[in-house]
Motif scaffolding. Sequence first.
Motif, PDB file in Angstrom:
ATOM      1  N   UNK A  17       0.850  -1.187   0.000  1.00 13.69           N
ATOM      2  CA  UNK A  17       0.000   0.000   0.000  1.00 13.69           C
ATOM      3  C   UNK A  17       0.889   1.241   0.000  1.00 13.69           C
ATOM      4  N   UNK A  18       0.308   2.336  -0.421  1.00 10.61           N
ATOM      5  CA  UNK A  18       1.051   3.580  -0.552  1.00 10.61           C
ATOM      6  C   UNK A  18       1.691   3.985   0.778  1.00 10.61           C
ATOM      7  N   UNK A  19       2.981   4.237   0.758  1.00 11.46           N
ATOM      8  CA  UNK A  19       3.686   4.690   1.950  1.00 11.46           C
ATOM      9  C   UNK A  19       4.016   3.601   2.950  1.00 11.46           C
ATOM     10  N   UNK A  20       3.791   2.343   2.561  1.00 11.96           N
ATOM     11  CA  UNK A  20       4.055   1.240   3.497  1.00 11.96           C
ATOM     12  C   UNK A  20       4.996   0.227   2.867  1.00 11.96           C
ATOM     13  N   UNK A  21       5.472  -0.687   3.692  1.00  9.36           N
ATOM     14  CA  UNK A  21       6.303  -1.769   3.189  1.00  9.36           C
ATOM     15  C   UNK A  21       5.457  -2.890   2.625  1.00  9.36           C
ATOM     16  N   UNK A  22       6.054  -3.757   1.817  1.00  6.69           N
ATOM     17  CA  UNK A  22       5.314  -4.902   1.266  1.00  6.69           C
ATOM     18  C   UNK A  22       4.794  -5.807   2.379  1.00  6.69           C
ATOM     19  N   UNK A  23       3.628  -6.377   2.127  1.00  6.73           N
ATOM     20  CA  UNK A  23       3.002  -7.259   3.108  1.00  6.73           C
ATOM     21  C   UNK A  23       2.684  -8.588   2.441  1.00  6.73           C
ATOM     22  N   UNK A  24       3.066  -9.668   3.082  1.00  2.91           N
ATOM     23  CA  UNK A  24       2.829 -11.019   2.571  1.00  2.91           C
ATOM     24  C   UNK A  24       1.332 -11.259   2.377  1.00  2.91           C
ATOM     25  N   UNK A  25       0.984 -11.845   1.214  1.00  4.23           N
ATOM     26  CA  UNK A  25      -0.415 -12.211   0.977  1.00  4.23           C
ATOM     27  C   UNK A  25      -0.578 -13.720   0.999  1.00  4.23           C
ATOM     28  N   UNK A  26       0.161 -14.381   0.106  1.00  4.79           N
ATOM     29  CA  UNK A  26       0.005 -15.819  -0.045  1.00  4.79           C
ATOM     30  C   UNK A  26       1.244 -16.367  -0.734  1.00  4.79           C
ATOM     31  N   UNK A  27       1.538 -17.622  -0.493  1.00  2.95           N
ATOM     32  CA  UNK A  27       2.685 -18.236  -1.152  1.00  2.95           C
ATOM     33  C   UNK A  27       2.293 -19.600  -1.713  1.00  2.95           C
ATOM     34  N   UNK A  28       3.178 -20.150  -2.534  1.00  3.18           N
ATOM     35  CA  UNK A  28       2.932 -21.458  -3.113  1.00  3.18           C
ATOM     36  C   UNK A  28       4.263 -22.117  -3.438  1.00  3.18           C
ATOM     37  N   UNK A  29       4.338 -23.414  -3.193  1.00  4.91           N
ATOM     38  CA  UNK A  29       5.527 -24.167  -3.565  1.00  4.91           C
ATOM     39  C   UNK A  29       5.287 -24.819  -4.918  1.00  4.91           C
ATOM     40  N   UNK A  30       6.371 -25.215  -5.558  1.00  2.00           N
ATOM     41  CA  UNK A  30       6.267 -25.712  -6.927  1.00  2.00           C
ATOM     42  C   UNK A  30       5.621 -27.088  -7.025  1.00  2.00           C
ATOM     43  N   UNK A  31       5.413 -27.751  -5.897  1.00  2.00           N
ATOM     44  CA  UNK A  31       4.733 -29.050  -5.942  1.00  2.00           C
ATOM     45  C   UNK A  31       3.209 -28.893  -5.919  1.00  2.00           C
TER      46      UNK A  31
END
Lengths: 113, 115
Positions: free
Chosen positions: A39-53
């Motif tokens: 978001x504007x003026x903020x640091x990145x925030x984790x949403x979701x992840x996925x592994x290659x399997x």
Amino acid sequence: GESVGLHLPTLSVQEGDNSIINCAYSNSASDYFIWYKQESGKGPQFIIDIRSNMDKRQGQRVTVLLNKTVKHLSLQIAATQPGDSAVYFCAESQASGYSTLTFGKGTMLLVSP
Amino acid sequence: DTAVSQTPKYLVTQMGNDKSIKCEQNLGHDTMYWYKQDSKKFLKIMFSYNNKELIINETVPNRFSPKSPDKAHLNLHINSLELGDSAVYFCASSQFGGGARNEQFFGPGTRLTVL
């Protein structure tokens, strides 16, 4: 070097629509992928992840799809809200050992009420 | 209750000066990072420290010197500032040095402007 990139720099949607943000990666050794929201003026925030399997992972209103054949990643946001307006980054890494995140270019999502 | 904090939030300075940015995390994480985000929002890793030890240095000019007095702090000192150093600098931390589900938590960023 190899990098992760995004197709669309800006995506404009109406509130309530579903949003799809795309990402292409080129490092075949990458086996772990993450989406971040900034978001504007903020640091990145984790949403979701996925592994290659996996080829699909769902969270709350978000789904990440991974297509290893074409090295493509997407983030789907259901019922997009004005609060979803932000820059979204995909990032790639390796699932083992010391590794850094390589970020893509970012896509700005603009949600109109 | 801030997890990763940085000071200052804004830093405006002249070319040639030396400046420092401080970062602290209260998450008990072992690994801390510095990233640079340019005007096009491109985020790039600069350094990674694990338990006060440098583990990754991504071809950053030696004018940039990170210092980790303890594993909760990672400061960034920049000598002889140049116009091209203008950017937003983010500190981040994670429980481990890599691997899956090793979520990185980012600070609010420090906007550095070199005049």
